[in-house]
Design a protein around this motif. Structure first.
Motif, mmCIF file in Angstrom:
data_model
loop_
_atom_site.group_PDB
_atom_site.id
_atom_site.type_symbol
_atom_site.label_atom_id
_atom_site.label_comp_id
_atom_site.label_asym_id
_atom_site.label_seq_id
_atom_site.Cartn_x
_atom_site.Cartn_y
_atom_site.Cartn_z
ATOM 1 N N MET A 1 26.322 76.161 64.145
ATOM 2 C CA MET A 1 26.166 74.955 64.919
ATOM 3 C C MET A 1 26.556 75.285 66.360
ATOM 4 S SD MET A 1 28.125 71.332 64.412
ATOM 5 C CE MET A 1 26.764 70.281 63.970
ATOM 6 N N SER A 2 25.688 74.913 67.271
ATOM 7 C CA SER A 2 25.991 75.140 68.686
ATOM 8 C C SER A 2 26.911 74.051 69.210
ATOM 9 C CB SER A 2 24.694 75.159 69.496
ATOM 10 O OG SER A 2 24.139 73.844 69.566
ATOM 11 N N ALA A 3 27.489 74.291 70.361
ATOM 12 C CA ALA A 3 28.342 73.277 70.991
ATOM 13 C C ALA A 3 27.527 72.027 71.304
ATOM 14 C CB ALA A 3 28.971 73.840 72.255
ATOM 15 N N TYR A 4 26.282 72.215 71.679
ATOM 16 C CA TYR A 4 25.421 71.072 71.980
ATOM 17 C C TYR A 4 25.143 70.251 70.726
ATOM 18 C CZ TYR A 4 21.622 68.331 73.985
ATOM 19 O OH TYR A 4 20.833 67.293 74.412
ATOM 20 N N ASP A 5 24.912 70.922 69.596
ATOM 21 C CA ASP A 5 24.729 70.214 68.323
ATOM 22 C C ASP A 5 25.977 69.423 67.962
ATOM 23 O OD1 ASP A 5 22.144 71.153 68.009
ATOM 24 O OD2 ASP A 5 22.696 72.724 66.580
ATOM 25 N N ALA A 6 27.153 70.018 68.184
ATOM 26 C CA ALA A 6 28.406 69.316 67.906
ATOM 27 C C ALA A 6 28.519 68.081 68.791
ATOM 28 C CB ALA A 6 29.595 70.245 68.131
ATOM 29 N N TYR A 7 28.137 68.214 70.051
ATOM 30 C CA TYR A 7 28.179 67.081 70.979
ATOM 31 C C TYR A 7 27.224 65.974 70.549
ATOM 32 C CZ TYR A 7 27.357 64.411 75.241
ATOM 33 O OH TYR A 7 27.204 63.398 76.144
ATOM 34 N N LEU A 8 26.006 66.337 70.178
ATOM 35 C CA LEU A 8 25.034 65.332 69.738
ATOM 36 C C LEU A 8 25.500 64.634 68.460
ATOM 37 C CD1 LEU A 8 21.648 67.191 70.375
ATOM 38 C CD2 LEU A 8 22.672 65.342 71.733
ATOM 39 N N THR A 9 26.109 65.383 67.569
ATOM 40 C CA THR A 9 26.648 64.801 66.347
ATOM 41 C C THR A 9 27.782 63.836 66.673
ATOM 42 O OG1 THR A 9 26.015 66.769 65.084
ATOM 43 C CG2 THR A 9 27.696 65.334 64.106
ATOM 44 N N ALA A 10 28.648 64.229 67.596
ATOM 45 C CA ALA A 10 29.747 63.364 68.017
ATOM 46 C C ALA A 10 29.215 62.097 68.688
ATOM 47 C CB ALA A 10 30.681 64.115 68.960
ATOM 48 N N GLN A 11 28.159 62.226 69.462
ATOM 49 C CA GLN A 11 27.555 61.050 70.082
ATOM 50 C C GLN A 11 27.051 60.082 69.021
ATOM 51 O OE1 GLN A 11 24.559 62.560 72.870
ATOM 52 N NE2 GLN A 11 25.743 61.569 74.486
ATOM 53 N N ALA A 12 26.432 60.601 67.979
ATOM 54 C CA ALA A 12 25.933 59.749 66.898
ATOM 55 C C ALA A 12 27.094 59.047 66.197
ATOM 56 C CB ALA A 12 25.118 60.575 65.903
ATOM 57 N N LEU A 13 28.199 59.750 66.000
ATOM 58 C CA LEU A 13 29.376 59.116 65.406
ATOM 59 C C LEU A 13 29.902 58.004 66.308
ATOM 60 C CD1 LEU A 13 31.247 62.277 64.099
ATOM 61 C CD2 LEU A 13 30.518 60.351 62.686
ATOM 62 N N ALA A 14 30.008 58.283 67.596
ATOM 63 C CA ALA A 14 30.530 57.296 68.546
ATOM 64 C C ALA A 14 29.608 56.085 68.638
ATOM 65 C CB ALA A 14 30.709 57.940 69.913
ATOM 66 N N ALA A 15 28.312 56.307 68.583
ATOM 67 C CA ALA A 15 27.362 55.193 68.651
ATOM 68 C C ALA A 15 27.505 54.273 67.447
ATOM 69 C CB ALA A 15 25.935 55.721 68.735
ATOM 70 N N ASP A 16 27.999 54.840 66.342
ATOM 71 C CA ASP A 16 28.220 54.062 65.122
ATOM 72 C C ASP A 16 29.629 53.464 65.094
ATOM 73 O OD1 ASP A 16 27.295 53.054 62.640
ATOM 74 O OD2 ASP A 16 28.312 54.683 61.572
ATOM 75 N N GLY A 17 30.378 53.629 66.187
ATOM 76 C CA GLY A 17 31.710 53.063 66.273
ATOM 77 C C GLY A 17 32.807 53.918 65.685
ATOM 78 N N ARG A 18 32.480 55.124 65.323
ATOM 79 C CA ARG A 18 33.474 56.032 64.727
ATOM 80 C C ARG A 18 33.983 56.975 65.805
ATOM 81 N NH1 ARG A 18 29.814 56.939 59.482
ATOM 82 N NH2 ARG A 18 30.313 54.966 58.498
#
Length: 60
Positions: A1-18
């Protein structure tokens, strides 16, 4: 997993309120990766990278 993939995954979590990296589960991270269109984390280091990115987004 690239750092960018980790960031995009984190964005999806944050968008869901997590935004609490200590509270997200492996299933939460996997689901967020699927929503973000990125690879699921393959190791504990990958999951840690997602949690670090989530902390940065969440302002911890």
């Amino acid at each position: 997993m690239s750092a960018y993939d980790a960031y995009l995954t984190a964005q999806a979590l944050a968008a869901d309120g997590r935004t609490d990296s200590d509270a997200v589960t492996h299933a939460d991270i996997d689901s967020a990766a699927d929503l973000a269109g990125t690879q699921r984390p393959a190791s504990q280091d990958d999951r840690h990278a997602v949690r670090i990115a989530l902390d940065a987004i969440g302002g911890k």
